[in-house]
Design an enzyme around this catalytic site. Structure first.
Site, PDB file in Angstrom:
ATOM      1  N   SER A 102      64.824  32.807  43.899  1.00 23.06           N
ATOM      2  CA  SER A 102      64.182  32.252  42.709  1.00 23.06           C
ATOM      3  C   SER A 102      63.815  30.777  42.926  1.00 23.06           C
ATOM      4  CB  SER A 102      65.098  32.488  41.502  1.00 23.06           C
ATOM      5  OG  SER A 102      64.448  32.193  40.308  1.00 23.06           O
ATOM      6  N   ASP A 152      58.974  42.014  37.555  1.00 24.83           N
ATOM      7  CA  ASP A 152      59.670  40.731  37.442  1.00 24.83           C
ATOM      8  C   ASP A 152      58.967  39.870  36.391  1.00 24.83           C
ATOM      9  OD1 ASP A 152      60.661  38.140  37.793  1.00 24.83           O
ATOM     10  OD2 ASP A 152      60.976  38.422  39.939  1.00 24.83           O
ATOM     11  N   HIS A 183      63.822  40.425  37.737  1.00 29.55           N
ATOM     12  CA  HIS A 183      64.070  39.217  38.549  1.00 29.55           C
ATOM     13  C   HIS A 183      65.415  39.313  39.285  1.00 29.55           C
ATOM     14  CE1 HIS A 183      62.937  35.171  39.624  1.00 29.55           C
ATOM     15  NE2 HIS A 183      64.056  34.642  39.147  1.00 29.55           N
TER      16      HIS A 183
END
Ligand code: MLT
Length: 202
Positions: A102, A152, A183
């Site tokens: 991320s 996501d 995610h």
């Protein structure tokens, strides 16, 4: 930068640069390093920025909208930090593979976009395009794995496709593993990354 370094048992292996997601710390991704290469040294770095108590690697103006000046500054800080750490801990500066999730994948992408030879390869879990309109360095010797989510909500699938294309245009060979868990970083995705690593770096 706040960090931890763990010396590996096999000095010919890459050093794994671990970069956590927003709100994480330098201990978060240690289990991933163990799964990807248990013999490798590990340099795990905590992001310099704190947003509402949550560490991250650069400032953002809103969800998914990056503070480009700060991203540039913090990308340089991280690149300099890797140089310093290689001297302090005695690992091979030319053999560093990033594993980022991320926000950590986004700063790893920014390193690749801005600096030649900064990484030997990268595993990017749920990344976005860090910056558009930049001329990338030659990445023909830098393979990249992208773990992406078809659903996501934070890193839209198109971001992963665009990132793959931009890296490939710079010469990189890019593999994408698609999942259906938003995610989240799943064990299936980490195993796919470990397999990719074994094919490229073992
Ligand atoms: C970012 O700010 O880097 C992305 O939005 C991912 C995240 O939420 O950290």
């Amino acid at each position: 930068m706040k960090h931890l370094f763990k010396k590996g048992t096999n000095p010919s292996k890459p050093t794994l640069l671990l970069l956590h997601g927003t709100g994480g710390t330098e201990t978060d991704l240690l289990p991933l390093a163990e799964m990807v290469d248990a013999e490798a040294s590990v340099l795990s770095v905590r992001g310099n920025i704190v947003e509402n108590g949550m560490p991250r690697y650069f400032k953002r103006l809103a969800e998914g909208v990056f503070d480009i000046e700060n991203l540039k500054e913090e990308t340089k800080n991280l690149a300099d930090f890797i140089d310093e750490a290689s001297k302090k801990y005695g690992f091979d500066r030319d053999n560093v593979v990033a594993i980022g999730y991320s926000n950590g994948a986004n700063i790893a992408g920014s390193l690749l976009f801005r600096y030649q030879d900064v990484l030997k390869g990268a595993i990017l879990h749920h990344p976005m395009v860090p910056l558009r309109g930049l001329e990338l360095p030659d990445l023909s010797q830098v393979p990249v794995f992208i773990g992406a989510g078809e659903n996501d909500p934070i890193c839209a699938p198109q971001e992963s496709k665009d990132l793959k294309q931009l890296l490939e245009e710079a010469g990189s060979s890019v593999d994408i593993d698609w999942g259906q868990h938003g995610h989240s970083l799943t064990q299936k995705e980490v195993l796919a990354a470990a397999q990719w690593y074994a094919e490229n770096f073992a």
